[in-house]
Design a protein around this motif. Structure first.
Motif, PDB file in Angstrom:
ATOM      1  N   ALA A  46     -17.383  -5.670 -13.962  1.00  0.00           N
ATOM      2  CA  ALA A  46     -16.306  -6.161 -13.107  1.00  0.00           C
ATOM      3  C   ALA A  46     -16.770  -7.406 -12.350  1.00  0.00           C
ATOM      4  N   ASP A  47     -16.055  -8.509 -12.542  1.00  0.00           N
ATOM      5  CA  ASP A  47     -16.338  -9.744 -11.814  1.00  0.00           C
ATOM      6  C   ASP A  47     -17.711 -10.319 -12.160  1.00  0.00           C
ATOM      7  N   ARG A  48     -18.182 -10.085 -13.397  1.00  0.00           N
ATOM      8  CA  ARG A  48     -19.547 -10.493 -13.759  1.00  0.00           C
ATOM      9  C   ARG A  48     -19.741 -12.009 -13.703  1.00  0.00           C
ATOM     10  N   GLU A  49     -18.778 -12.782 -14.206  1.00  0.00           N
ATOM     11  CA  GLU A  49     -18.992 -14.236 -14.241  1.00  0.00           C
ATOM     12  C   GLU A  49     -19.142 -14.807 -12.837  1.00  0.00           C
ATOM     13  N   ARG A  50     -18.313 -14.346 -11.903  1.00  0.00           N
ATOM     14  CA  ARG A  50     -18.404 -14.863 -10.540  1.00  0.00           C
ATOM     15  C   ARG A  50     -19.722 -14.438  -9.880  1.00  0.00           C
ATOM     16  N   ARG A  51     -20.131 -13.197 -10.124  1.00  0.00           N
ATOM     17  CA  ARG A  51     -21.392 -12.725  -9.550  1.00  0.00           C
ATOM     18  C   ARG A  51     -22.585 -13.461 -10.173  1.00  0.00           C
ATOM     19  N   THR A  52     -22.511 -13.721 -11.473  1.00  0.00           N
ATOM     20  CA  THR A  52     -23.586 -14.456 -12.138  1.00  0.00           C
ATOM     21  C   THR A  52     -23.680 -15.872 -11.586  1.00  0.00           C
ATOM     22  N   ALA A  53     -22.534 -16.494 -11.329  1.00  0.00           N
ATOM     23  CA  ALA A  53     -22.531 -17.827 -10.727  1.00  0.00           C
ATOM     24  C   ALA A  53     -23.179 -17.790  -9.340  1.00  0.00           C
ATOM     25  N   ARG A  54     -22.919 -16.733  -8.588  1.00  0.00           N
ATOM     26  CA  ARG A  54     -23.562 -16.595  -7.274  1.00  0.00           C
ATOM     27  C   ARG A  54     -25.084 -16.541  -7.432  1.00  0.00           C
ATOM     28  N   TYR A  55     -25.533 -15.797  -8.425  1.00  0.00           N
ATOM     29  CA  TYR A  55     -26.973 -15.693  -8.666  1.00  0.00           C
ATOM     30  C   TYR A  55     -27.568 -17.066  -8.978  1.00  0.00           C
ATOM     31  N   PHE A  56     -26.903 -17.832  -9.843  1.00  0.00           N
ATOM     32  CA  PHE A  56     -27.450 -19.134 -10.211  1.00  0.00           C
ATOM     33  C   PHE A  56     -27.330 -20.142  -9.071  1.00  0.00           C
ATOM     34  N   ARG A  57     -26.371 -19.956  -8.186  1.00  0.00           N
ATOM     35  CA  ARG A  57     -26.301 -20.794  -6.997  1.00  0.00           C
ATOM     36  C   ARG A  57     -27.534 -20.532  -6.125  1.00  0.00           C
TER      37      ARG A  57
END
Length: 219
Positions: A46-57
């Protein structure tokens, strides 16, 4: 990253990422890692792409104090095609103070259920990390639809050429077995396996010795 042959993409250059591009770099890497086994194991669907973007930020924030830590392949009009995070010799490990300060941001990226798995991944990677001074590549990704067009290899070759010039090795962990041939084509070799506990996926540590001048001329 796909290794299928394709015509090289023209009209772009390699440069350091600008601070204003942090969000775009994070979004690009999130798309590139959409099918990554380790990311899928750490971050809920659930919401993986947004969470992954947070990680890379957050990853970029950890890299930016290091000169040239975030590099991109980009067109003249600013479109980002690929991005890579690099850490120089002796700089791969973030200080304990910075890690502690980053914990709330990691929690937002991984969620409470994903945090224990993220911790296991970090511990396993740290235990396997070589002691010999080297350049470390924690993350690299080419945007969706551009894999196999030579962008990712061009991005990495620029830094690897510097490694060769100064006699410095490089190291990475491949989180997807299908990417191993791509890195082997750049001179890396698999040195073992990192098996994550609790039934997690496997990572493949890869090492690249600096090429000598005669090796480069032969290639």
């Amino acid at each position: 990253m796909s290794t299928r042959p394709a015509a090289p993409l023209a009209g772009y250059g390699i440069r350091a990422a600008r601070p204003s591009e942090a969000g775009a770099v994070a979004a690009l890497l999130a798309r590139a890692f959409a099918d990554d086994p380790v990311m899928a194991w750490m971050i809920p669907a659930a919401d993986r792409e947004r969470r992954t973007a947070r990680y890379f930020r957050l990853s970029q924030r950890q890299q930016r104090p290091r000169h040239g830590g975030v590099r991109v392949a980009a067109t003249a009009d600013g479109r980002l095609l690929a991005a890579a995070l690099w850490s120089g010799p002796g700089c791969w490990k973030t200080s304990g103070v910075r890690e502690l300060a980053a914990l709330p941001f990691y929690a937002r990226a991984f969620g409470l259920r994903g945090m224990p798995r993220a911790g296991k991944v970090q511990n396993a990677m740290h235990e396997a990390h070589p002691d010999t001074p080297h350049w470390y590549l924690p993350s690299v990704g080419t945007d969706q639809g551009l894999q196999g067009m030579g962008v990712g290899s061009a991005l990495l070759r620029q830094q690897l050429a510097r490694c060769d010039r100064f006699g410095q090795p490089a190291y990475l962990e491949s989180s997807n077995i299908t990417n191993v041939p791509f890195y082997e084509g750049l001179g890396f070799r698999v040195t073992g396996e990192i098996r994550l506990p609790g039934g997690g996926p496997t990572l493949w540590p890869m090492w690249r010795d600096a090429a000598h001048a005669d090796d480069r001329s032969a290639g």
